[in-house]
Design a protein around this motif. Structure first.
Motif, PDB file in Angstrom:
ATOM      1  N   MET A   1       0.824  -1.182   0.000  1.00 37.51           N
ATOM      2  CA  MET A   1       0.000   0.000   0.000  1.00 37.51           C
ATOM      3  C   MET A   1       0.869   1.248   0.000  1.00 37.51           C
ATOM      4  O   MET A   1       0.582   2.184  -0.715  1.00 37.51           O
ATOM      5  CB  MET A   1      -0.944  -0.023   1.184  1.00 37.51           C
ATOM      6  CG  MET A   1      -1.811   1.213   1.260  1.00 37.51           C
ATOM      7  SD  MET A   1      -3.182   1.036   2.398  1.00 37.51           S
ATOM      8  CE  MET A   1      -2.566   1.893   3.821  1.00 37.51           C
ATOM      9  N   GLY A   2       1.916   1.313   0.766  1.00 37.82           N
ATOM     10  CA  GLY A   2       2.797   2.469   0.775  1.00 37.82           C
ATOM     11  C   GLY A   2       2.295   3.588   1.670  1.00 37.82           C
ATOM     12  O   GLY A   2       1.225   3.522   2.254  1.00 37.82           O
ATOM     13  N   ALA A   3       3.092   4.629   1.764  1.00 37.96           N
ATOM     14  CA  ALA A   3       2.770   5.766   2.621  1.00 37.96           C
ATOM     15  C   ALA A   3       1.641   6.597   2.029  1.00 37.96           C
ATOM     16  O   ALA A   3       1.531   6.744   0.819  1.00 37.96           O
ATOM     17  CB  ALA A   3       4.008   6.625   2.812  1.00 37.96           C
ATOM     18  N   LEU A   4       0.846   7.171   2.901  1.00 34.10           N
ATOM     19  CA  LEU A   4      -0.228   8.060   2.475  1.00 34.10           C
ATOM     20  C   LEU A   4       0.374   9.400   2.088  1.00 34.10           C
ATOM     21  O   LEU A   4       1.064  10.037   2.867  1.00 34.10           O
ATOM     22  CB  LEU A   4      -1.234   8.243   3.615  1.00 34.10           C
ATOM     23  CG  LEU A   4      -2.445   9.101   3.329  1.00 34.10           C
ATOM     24  CD1 LEU A   4      -3.274   8.503   2.195  1.00 34.10           C
ATOM     25  CD2 LEU A   4      -3.292   9.257   4.571  1.00 34.10           C
ATOM     26  N   ARG A   5       0.124   9.823   0.841  1.00 34.01           N
ATOM     27  CA  ARG A   5       0.664  11.085   0.339  1.00 34.01           C
ATOM     28  C   ARG A   5      -0.396  12.116   0.027  1.00 34.01           C
ATOM     29  O   ARG A   5      -0.100  13.300  -0.088  1.00 34.01           O
ATOM     30  CB  ARG A   5       1.512  10.834  -0.909  1.00 34.01           C
ATOM     31  CG  ARG A   5       2.758  10.010  -0.628  1.00 34.01           C
ATOM     32  CD  ARG A   5       3.589   9.896  -1.849  1.00 34.01           C
ATOM     33  NE  ARG A   5       2.816   9.174  -2.867  1.00 34.01           N
ATOM     34  CZ  ARG A   5       3.292   8.787  -4.021  1.00 34.01           C
ATOM     35  NH1 ARG A   5       4.523   9.067  -4.352  1.00 34.01           N
ATOM     36  NH2 ARG A   5       2.544   8.131  -4.876  1.00 34.01           N
ATOM     37  N   PRO A  47      -7.044   5.989  -9.044  1.00 35.39           N
ATOM     38  CA  PRO A  47      -6.231   5.586  -7.898  1.00 35.39           C
ATOM     39  C   PRO A  47      -4.752   5.692  -8.246  1.00 35.39           C
ATOM     40  O   PRO A  47      -4.350   5.439  -9.378  1.00 35.39           O
ATOM     41  CB  PRO A  47      -6.642   4.133  -7.651  1.00 35.39           C
ATOM     42  CG  PRO A  47      -7.200   3.654  -8.944  1.00 35.39           C
ATOM     43  CD  PRO A  47      -7.737   4.857  -9.654  1.00 35.39           C
ATOM     44  N   GLU A  48      -3.984   6.133  -7.282  1.00 32.62           N
ATOM     45  CA  GLU A  48      -2.532   6.223  -7.436  1.00 32.62           C
ATOM     46  C   GLU A  48      -1.893   5.761  -6.138  1.00 32.62           C
ATOM     47  O   GLU A  48      -2.519   5.852  -5.075  1.00 32.62           O
ATOM     48  CB  GLU A  48      -2.108   7.671  -7.715  1.00 32.62           C
ATOM     49  CG  GLU A  48      -2.555   8.209  -9.045  1.00 32.62           C
ATOM     50  CD  GLU A  48      -2.063   9.642  -9.288  1.00 32.62           C
ATOM     51  OE1 GLU A  48      -1.272  10.160  -8.481  1.00 32.62           O
ATOM     52  OE2 GLU A  48      -2.498  10.218 -10.287  1.00 32.62           O
ATOM     53  N   PRO A  49      -0.673   5.289  -6.186  1.00 35.97           N
ATOM     54  CA  PRO A  49      -0.002   4.916  -4.939  1.00 35.97           C
ATOM     55  C   PRO A  49       0.031   6.109  -3.982  1.00 35.97           C
ATOM     56  O   PRO A  49       0.320   7.231  -4.380  1.00 35.97           O
ATOM     57  CB  PRO A  49       1.410   4.540  -5.394  1.00 35.97           C
ATOM     58  CG  PRO A  49       1.257   4.164  -6.831  1.00 35.97           C
ATOM     59  CD  PRO A  49       0.161   5.054  -7.366  1.00 35.97           C
ATOM     60  N   GLY A  50      -0.328   5.855  -2.736  1.00 35.08           N
ATOM     61  CA  GLY A  50      -0.305   6.900  -1.733  1.00 35.08           C
ATOM     62  C   GLY A  50      -1.538   7.776  -1.689  1.00 35.08           C
ATOM     63  O   GLY A  50      -1.628   8.697  -0.890  1.00 35.08           O
ATOM     64  N   ARG A  51      -2.523   7.521  -2.544  1.00 33.89           N
ATOM     65  CA  ARG A  51      -3.748   8.324  -2.582  1.00 33.89           C
ATOM     66  C   ARG A  51      -4.885   7.544  -1.930  1.00 33.89           C
ATOM     67  O   ARG A  51      -5.107   6.377  -2.212  1.00 33.89           O
ATOM     68  CB  ARG A  51      -4.126   8.645  -4.021  1.00 33.89           C
ATOM     69  CG  ARG A  51      -5.460   9.390  -4.158  1.00 33.89           C
ATOM     70  CD  ARG A  51      -5.803   9.655  -5.593  1.00 33.89           C
ATOM     71  NE  ARG A  51      -5.067  10.823  -6.066  1.00 33.89           N
ATOM     72  CZ  ARG A  51      -5.047  11.229  -7.331  1.00 33.89           C
ATOM     73  NH1 ARG A  51      -5.703  10.540  -8.255  1.00 33.89           N
ATOM     74  NH2 ARG A  51      -4.380  12.298  -7.676  1.00 33.89           N
TER      75      ARG A  51
END
Length: 85
Positions: A1-5, A47-51
């Motif tokens: 999932m990665g960090a929330l940006r 959708p994008e990583p961190g979104r």
């Protein structure tokens, strides 16, 4: 999932002004904490990583937006619904 940006606040163009004020207040507090936010009206952006997404008053979004404007499964899994009434 990665960090929330980024948190995207999703709303309907015809929704009650109170819900817009609530979303603006939440966005302001999150921005003050250093979390970038944005707004999308009548649709969920890609959708994008961190979104992730925040849907204030989902009952209004569902009633006021065209069919198919709601989130698909991938977006729904990254959505927080703020139910207000």
């Amino acid at each position: 999932m990665g960090a929330l940006r980024e948190l995207v606040f999703v709303s309907a163009s015809g929704q009650n002004v109170f819900f817009g004020e609530l979303a603006a207040a939440l966005r302001g507090e999150l921005e003050d904490l250093g979390l970038p936010t944005s707004e999308s009206v009548d649709a969920f952006p890609a959708p994008e990583p961190g979104r992730a997404f925040v849907l204030v008053a989902p009952h209004e979004f569902a009633a006021l937006c065209p069919p198919g404007a709601g989130p698909d499964a991938a977006r729904l899994a990254r959505t927080v619904a703020v139910c207000t009434e």
